[in-house]
Design an enzyme around this catalytic site. Structure first.
Site, mmCIF file in Angstrom:
data_model
loop_
_atom_site.group_PDB
_atom_site.id
_atom_site.type_symbol
_atom_site.label_atom_id
_atom_site.label_comp_id
_atom_site.label_asym_id
_atom_site.label_seq_id
_atom_site.Cartn_x
_atom_site.Cartn_y
_atom_site.Cartn_z
ATOM 1 N N ARG A 1 6.770 -12.615 22.636
ATOM 2 C CA ARG A 1 7.770 -12.911 21.600
ATOM 3 C C ARG A 1 9.184 -12.748 22.137
ATOM 4 N NH1 ARG A 1 10.419 -9.181 17.342
ATOM 5 N NH2 ARG A 1 10.134 -7.757 19.084
ATOM 6 N N HIS B 1 7.354 -2.267 23.557
ATOM 7 C CA HIS B 1 8.806 -2.107 23.714
ATOM 8 C C HIS B 1 9.025 -1.043 24.788
ATOM 9 C CE1 HIS B 1 13.021 -1.420 22.941
ATOM 10 N NE2 HIS B 1 13.025 -2.491 22.168
ATOM 11 N N LYS C 1 0.807 -1.225 0.000
ATOM 12 C CA LYS C 1 0.000 0.000 0.000
ATOM 13 C C LYS C 1 0.838 1.272 0.000
ATOM 14 C CE LYS C 1 -1.060 0.314 4.975
ATOM 15 N NZ LYS C 1 -2.147 0.370 5.951
ATOM 16 N N ASP D 1 -4.538 -3.900 8.727
ATOM 17 C CA ASP D 1 -5.472 -4.165 7.619
ATOM 18 C C ASP D 1 -5.667 -5.667 7.387
ATOM 19 O OD1 ASP D 1 -5.346 -1.442 7.283
ATOM 20 O OD2 ASP D 1 -4.113 -1.513 5.483
ATOM 21 N N SER E 1 11.180 -12.568 15.207
ATOM 22 C CA SER E 1 10.102 -12.277 14.244
ATOM 23 C C SER E 1 10.615 -12.128 12.819
ATOM 24 C CB SER E 1 9.304 -11.048 14.664
ATOM 25 O OG SER E 1 10.143 -10.053 15.137
ATOM 26 N N GLU F 1 20.328 -10.691 23.160
ATOM 27 C CA GLU F 1 19.242 -9.808 23.598
ATOM 28 C C GLU F 1 18.479 -10.499 24.714
ATOM 29 O OE1 GLU F 1 17.121 -8.859 19.965
ATOM 30 O OE2 GLU F 1 18.240 -6.994 19.774
ATOM 31 N N SER G 1 7.652 -2.673 8.473
ATOM 32 C CA SER G 1 8.355 -2.876 9.744
ATOM 33 C C SER G 1 9.675 -3.577 9.499
ATOM 34 C CB SER G 1 7.500 -3.721 10.697
ATOM 35 O OG SER G 1 6.392 -2.991 11.118
ATOM 36 N N ARG H 1 11.427 -7.654 28.387
ATOM 37 C CA ARG H 1 10.761 -6.434 27.910
ATOM 38 C C ARG H 1 9.495 -6.076 28.681
ATOM 39 N NH1 ARG H 1 11.036 -6.970 21.334
ATOM 40 N NH2 ARG H 1 13.240 -6.508 21.273
ATOM 41 N N HIS I 1 4.739 -2.419 19.987
ATOM 42 C CA HIS I 1 5.889 -2.765 19.154
ATOM 43 C C HIS I 1 5.614 -3.956 18.232
ATOM 44 C CE1 HIS I 1 9.935 -3.176 17.865
ATOM 45 N NE2 HIS I 1 10.177 -4.283 18.529
HETATM 46 C C1 LIG Z 1 11.253 -0.380 14.890
HETATM 47 C C2 LIG Z 1 11.177 -1.879 14.811
HETATM 48 C C3 LIG Z 1 12.274 -2.650 15.145
HETATM 49 C C4 LIG Z 1 12.213 -4.053 15.065
HETATM 50 N N1 LIG Z 1 13.331 -4.786 15.343
HETATM 51 C C5 LIG Z 1 13.285 -6.133 15.156
HETATM 52 C C6 LIG Z 1 14.469 -6.923 15.294
HETATM 53 O O1 LIG Z 1 15.548 -6.405 15.565
HETATM 54 N N2 LIG Z 1 14.369 -8.277 15.103
HETATM 55 C C7 LIG Z 1 13.197 -8.893 14.791
HETATM 56 O O2 LIG Z 1 13.168 -10.121 14.629
HETATM 57 N N3 LIG Z 1 12.060 -8.152 14.644
HETATM 58 C C8 LIG Z 1 12.092 -6.805 14.795
HETATM 59 N N4 LIG Z 1 10.954 -6.070 14.620
HETATM 60 C C9 LIG Z 1 9.728 -6.766 14.192
HETATM 61 C C10 LIG Z 1 9.855 -7.156 12.716
HETATM 62 O O3 LIG Z 1 10.493 -6.127 12.005
HETATM 63 C C11 LIG Z 1 8.493 -7.403 12.101
HETATM 64 O O4 LIG Z 1 7.747 -8.260 12.902
HETATM 65 C C12 LIG Z 1 8.617 -8.061 10.723
HETATM 66 O O5 LIG Z 1 9.535 -7.361 9.938
HETATM 67 C C13 LIG Z 1 7.267 -8.104 10.046
HETATM 68 O O6 LIG Z 1 7.460 -8.481 8.695
HETATM 69 P P1 LIG Z 1 6.195 -8.662 7.761
HETATM 70 O O7 LIG Z 1 6.718 -8.952 6.403
HETATM 71 O O8 LIG Z 1 5.257 -9.599 8.381
HETATM 72 O O9 LIG Z 1 5.476 -7.216 7.779
HETATM 73 P P2 LIG Z 1 6.023 -5.810 7.295
HETATM 74 O O10 LIG Z 1 7.475 -5.809 7.129
HETATM 75 O O11 LIG Z 1 5.449 -4.763 8.190
HETATM 76 O O12 LIG Z 1 5.366 -5.633 5.853
HETATM 77 C C14 LIG Z 1 3.982 -5.417 5.718
HETATM 78 C C15 LIG Z 1 3.693 -5.052 4.264
HETATM 79 O O13 LIG Z 1 2.295 -5.091 4.047
HETATM 80 C C16 LIG Z 1 1.884 -3.933 3.333
HETATM 81 N N5 LIG Z 1 0.471 -3.689 3.630
HETATM 82 C C17 LIG Z 1 -0.131 -3.534 4.833
HETATM 83 N N6 LIG Z 1 -1.453 -3.346 4.676
HETATM 84 C C18 LIG Z 1 -1.695 -3.400 3.336
HETATM 85 C C19 LIG Z 1 -2.857 -3.246 2.536
HETATM 86 N N7 LIG Z 1 -4.078 -2.996 3.049
HETATM 87 N N8 LIG Z 1 -2.724 -3.353 1.187
HETATM 88 C C20 LIG Z 1 -1.509 -3.581 0.607
HETATM 89 N N9 LIG Z 1 -0.370 -3.704 1.326
HETATM 90 C C21 LIG Z 1 -0.475 -3.624 2.672
HETATM 91 C C22 LIG Z 1 2.822 -2.873 3.819
HETATM 92 O O14 LIG Z 1 2.834 -1.774 2.925
HETATM 93 C C23 LIG Z 1 4.132 -3.650 3.865
HETATM 94 O O15 LIG Z 1 4.674 -3.717 2.561
HETATM 95 C C24 LIG Z 1 11.003 -4.679 14.686
HETATM 96 C C25 LIG Z 1 9.895 -3.901 14.358
HETATM 97 C C26 LIG Z 1 9.971 -2.518 14.406
HETATM 98 C C27 LIG Z 1 8.772 -1.705 14.029
#
Ligand SMILES: Cc1cc2nc3c(=O)[nH]c(=O)nc-3n(C[C@H](O)[C@H](O)[C@H](O)COP(=O)(O)OP(=O)(O)OC[C@H]3O[C@@H](n4cnc5c(N)ncnc54)[C@H](O)[C@@H]3O)c2cc1C
Length: 541
Positions: free
Chosen positions: A389, A247, A54, A226, A394, A132, A61, A293, A354
């Site tokens: 977690r 966090h 989107k 979403d 993750s 960690e 994240s 945490r 978080h």
């Molecule tokens: C600041 C921060 C630090 C972190 N540090 C760590 C870490 O060090 N180690 C670790 O293991 N985890 C960490 N995490 C958690 C980890 O990053 C996430 O859990 C993981 O990356 C999620 O991946 P994902 O592919 O499931 O989702 P995301 O990477 O969030 O991707 C979601 C995707 O879905 C798309 N999307 C959402 N809704 C829609 C919609 N309606 N239509 C079309 N597209 C949509 C978004 O645009 C995006 O492209 C951290 C998270 C954050 C926020």
């Protein structure tokens, strides 16, 4: 558990197949973060694959992750220990078989990231492994304090090489299309919010978390839950909605984007002090700043209450300034933007939402309860995290389940005949979004309400009051049909918030990240189980 959610419509938007453009793909992947792209890489080269996201691709994240990705990479570490650490953190709700599967697959998944170009930190040619909270061994593979950016750079680059994978940026998925309980693709809005129908043999949901439901959060703007809401509307089981991990240390400076300050900084020796300079963690837990945490988050909230001050502070002044600046370049730069030297000044912090532990129920292959719909990453409840977690598990989950869901969906699509026809599905016009609603006002009020009443510590009366308020908003927001993402996101956030509160109210115990002030103990006989929600089949409008 069947929630009394009669105000939640099947489709958010009105549409008629004769009036919209149609697209046909073999596999549709919703979300372009780590889980989504990992899934795309796994799809058979002969299948057309569409990834919709989107926002722009780097907005996820995954790209924001700092600390690293966990895996047994050191010969002196043991799979059994990574499994035991994950189970201990999970508070009795992990699925042990899933934990074992993920932990054993971790080295292979980390190796493939390296093969695709991720440049992780090394010492004397070997991976530098960090530790960690909750890990009994050094096993966090990292790239300074921007591991997610490095991983996503490599994965995006690798995906770009695949001729069968197309990516639509700025393409908002409004709803899953389904008929007779089977997923058939999705309704997607592109430029100028014009919707089209994307018919897919198989669909994989990878939309990430829901931190934006809270005022204080580390999550990027795209994390509005979403995927949880649209899977729920399509009849998929979702579970563990009460488990939001907070966090403990988010930068709390007016004007800042609530940047997360990695717990590795406490691992390096940073102290937490209150507004009077008192190092307070010893009053709450003998592990001081290195307590888990959830314990640190609760202690911070309690100390903020006690001192009637809106934050506590990280104090790194006892560490060598040069080391701090080199080890944490990202945080050094962010603090500098607000006139703070991370090595010398007190850094104001408070907890923030978080990681969303709950989600769409999936099996080991990433299959949801809806045929044709798969899911991976933070949008799911896979059984890996239980009620809490373990840090850095993750990104690993996204890699493992992205690969599994990609493989499963690919095989299922290969097994189906080619067809270029949609289904006779339509969603009638029932109400216009209108221009009387200030969507931003409701969104901000919802985020504040969730932070105040459904935050780190919960209790019955405030949960009941928050639920009543949100149900009131649902009455007049969910009954409308908007034509833009701001409206759809608000409807999704309300749906997710409502289910979160219902689950938090129902779970009358304290477990993992779910802390009930009125039920401070863990109650295994009654509550060592998941709370699942399925939208009632006849609940359409
Ligand atoms: C600041 C921060 C630090 C972190 N540090 C760590 C870490 O060090 N180690 C670790 O293991 N985890 C960490 N995490 C958690 C980890 O990053 C996430 O859990 C993981 O990356 C999620 O991946 P994902 O592919 O499931 O989702 P995301 O990477 O969030 O991707 C979601 C995707 O879905 C798309 N999307 C959402 N809704 C829609 C919609 N309606 N239509 C079309 N597209 C949509 C978004 O645009 C995006 O492209 C951290 C998270 C954050 C926020």
């Amino acid at each position: 558990m069947t929630a009394p959610t009669h105000t939640i419509p099947r489709y958010l938007s009105a549409f008629h197949p004769k009036q919209l453009a149609h697209h046909f793909v073999d596999v549709l992947i919703i979300g372009g973060g780590l889980a989504g792209l990992r899934a795309a890489i796994e799809i058979d080269a002969g299948l057309s694959t569409l990834v919709v996201t989107k926002d722009k691709l780097p907005q996820s994240s995954s790209a924001y992750a700092q600390g690293g990705i966990a895996g047994v990479m050191d010969p002196t570490d043991r799979f059994e220990d990574h499994v035991a650490d994950t189970l201990r953190a999970g508070g009795g709700l992990c699925d042990e078989q899933i934990v074992k599967m993920v932990v054993h697959e971790a080295p292979q998944r980390i190796d493939e990231l390296i093969r695709w170009g991720a440049d992780f930190d090394k010492v004397a040619g070997e991976l530098s492994l960090g530790r960690e909270g909750g890990h009994s061994h050094d096993r966090i593979v990292h790239s300074v304090d921007a591991t997610g950016r490095e991983i996503m750079k490599a994965v995006i680059h690798w995906t770009d090489r695949l001729p069968n994978v197309r990516i639509w940026e700025d393409a908002f998925t409004v709803d899953i299309l389904s008929a007779d309980g089977t997923c058939l693709g999705a309704l997607v809005a592109q430029q100028a919010n014009v919707c089209s129908l994307v018919w897919a043999k198989q669909t994989i949901l990878c939309t990430g978390g829901a931190g934006q439901v809270y005022r204080e959060t580390s999550n990027p703007d795209v994390a509005t839950g979403d995927g949880l809401a649209l899977a729920y509307r399509a009849g998929a089981e979702i579970r563990d909605m009460e488990f939001m991990q907070f966090h403990p240390t988010m930068l709390y400076v007016a004007g800042s984007n609530r940047t997360l300050i990695t717990e590795a900084i406490r691992g390096e020796g940073a102290h937490l002090v209150d507004c009077h300079g008192h190092r307070f963690m010893g009053d709450y837990d003998e592990r001081m700043e290195l307590a888990p945490r959830d314990v640190v988050s609760q202690a911070i909230v309690a100390q903020m209450d006690k001192t009637r001050h809106p934050s506590v502070y990280l104090d790194l002044s006892q560490l060598a300034a040069e080391h701090v600046h080199v080890r944490f370049p990202g945080i050094t730069a962010t603090c500098a933007e607000f006139g703070l030297d991370v090595a010398a000044d007190l850094i104001p912090v408070r907890p923030g939402a978080h990681y969303f532990i709950g989600g769409v129920t999936v099996d080991a292959q990433g299959r949801t309860t809806v045929p044709g719909l798969w899911a991976a990453g933070e949008v799911t409840s896979s059984g890996l995290h239980g009620a809490n977690r373990l840090a850095s598990n993750s990104l690993l989950e996204g890699m493992v389940f992205g690969a599994h869901a990609g493989r499963g969906a690919s095989q299922a699509a290969l097994d189906m005949p080619d067809r270029f026809e949609g289904a006779a599905i339509l969603s009638p016009v029932v109400a216009d979004g209108g221009d009387q609603l200030n969507l931003g006002d409701i969104r901000n009020t919802l985020k504040s309400l969730m932070w105040r009443f459904v935050g780190v510590r919960r209790e019955r009366d405030s949960l009941v009051s928050a639920l009543g308020t949100i149900e009131g908003w649902c009455q007049y927001v969910l009954s409308r049909q908007f034509r833009e993402p701001a409206g759809w996101e608000l409807q999704n956030m309300l749906t997710v918030a409502k289910l979160m509160i219902e689950a938090a109210l129902a779970r009358q115990e304290t477990r993992g990240v779910h802390q009930r002030a009125d039920f401070p103990n863990t109650d295994d006989p009654h509550w060592r189980r998941h709370l699942a929600f399925v939208r009632p089949a006849d609940d359409s409008c």
